[in-house]
Design a protein around this motif. Structure first.
Motif, PDB file in Angstrom:
ATOM      1  N   SER A  13      15.784 -68.941 110.424  1.00 60.87           N
ATOM      2  CA  SER A  13      15.209 -70.208 110.881  1.00 60.87           C
ATOM      3  C   SER A  13      14.426 -70.052 112.177  1.00 60.87           C
ATOM      4  N   TYR A  14      14.903 -69.163 113.053  1.00 62.41           N
ATOM      5  CA  TYR A  14      14.274 -69.013 114.366  1.00 62.41           C
ATOM      6  C   TYR A  14      13.438 -67.748 114.503  1.00 62.41           C
ATOM      7  N   GLY A  15      13.319 -66.983 113.434  1.00 62.30           N
ATOM      8  CA  GLY A  15      12.465 -65.800 113.450  1.00 62.30           C
ATOM      9  C   GLY A  15      12.985 -64.667 114.321  1.00 62.30           C
ATOM     10  N   VAL A  16      14.313 -64.509 114.357  1.00 65.73           N
ATOM     11  CA  VAL A  16      14.915 -63.408 115.111  1.00 65.73           C
ATOM     12  C   VAL A  16      15.834 -62.628 114.182  1.00 65.73           C
ATOM     13  N   SER A  17      16.342 -61.508 114.672  1.00 62.32           N
ATOM     14  CA  SER A  17      17.266 -60.716 113.858  1.00 62.32           C
ATOM     15  C   SER A  17      18.659 -61.339 113.908  1.00 62.32           C
ATOM     16  N   GLU A  18      19.514 -60.917 112.972  1.00 63.80           N
ATOM     17  CA  GLU A  18      20.889 -61.419 112.951  1.00 63.80           C
ATOM     18  C   GLU A  18      21.618 -61.063 114.239  1.00 63.80           C
ATOM     19  N   SER A  19      21.394 -59.847 114.746  1.00 64.37           N
ATOM     20  CA  SER A  19      22.092 -59.430 115.958  1.00 64.37           C
ATOM     21  C   SER A  19      21.660 -60.271 117.157  1.00 64.37           C
ATOM     22  N   VAL A  20      20.378 -60.633 117.229  1.00 65.29           N
ATOM     23  CA  VAL A  20      19.899 -61.488 118.323  1.00 65.29           C
ATOM     24  C   VAL A  20      20.507 -62.882 118.185  1.00 65.29           C
ATOM     25  N   ALA A  21      20.563 -63.411 116.970  1.00 67.04           N
ATOM     26  CA  ALA A  21      21.169 -64.733 116.750  1.00 67.04           C
ATOM     27  C   ALA A  21      22.631 -64.714 117.176  1.00 67.04           C
ATOM     28  N   TYR A  22      23.352 -63.654 116.823  1.00 71.09           N
ATOM     29  CA  TYR A  22      24.764 -63.529 117.200  1.00 71.09           C
ATOM     30  C   TYR A  22      24.913 -63.496 118.722  1.00 71.09           C
ATOM     31  N   LYS A  23      24.086 -62.686 119.391  1.00 67.88           N
ATOM     32  CA  LYS A  23      24.164 -62.576 120.855  1.00 67.88           C
ATOM     33  C   LYS A  23      23.871 -63.909 121.533  1.00 67.88           C
TER      34      LYS A  23
END
Length: 77
Positions: A13-23
């Motif tokens: 949804s926000y155009g980032v990686s899963e790891s960035v979303a988690y952080k």
């Protein structure tokens, strides 16, 4: 119907990686926990107080995913 968004869906949804979303989610959670505005009083303080509290319960339990059974007997080619 309940819809639980995974880090994959949030990231997409926000155009980032899963790891960035988690952080980012972890950072927001940790920041809120440290902020005294979001702190709840202890049990004894609640019992002594005349203030009424509204309680919101969120079901964040995980449910297993039903997957098709693997077929037994592999073909050797």
């Amino acid at each position: 119907m309940h819809k639980y968004r995974t880090y994959f869906h949030i990231a997409t949804s926000y155009g980032v990686s899963e790891s960035v979303a988690y952080k980012i989610v972890r950072w927001v959670e940790d920041t809120l926990i440290k902020d005294p505005v979001f702190a709840l009083p202890g049990r004894k303080a609640l019992l002594k107080s005349n203030m009424e509290y509204e309680v919101l319960l969120i079901d964040a339990s995980e449910t297993p995913i039903e997957r098709p059974k693997k077929k037994s007997g592999r073909r050797k080619g």
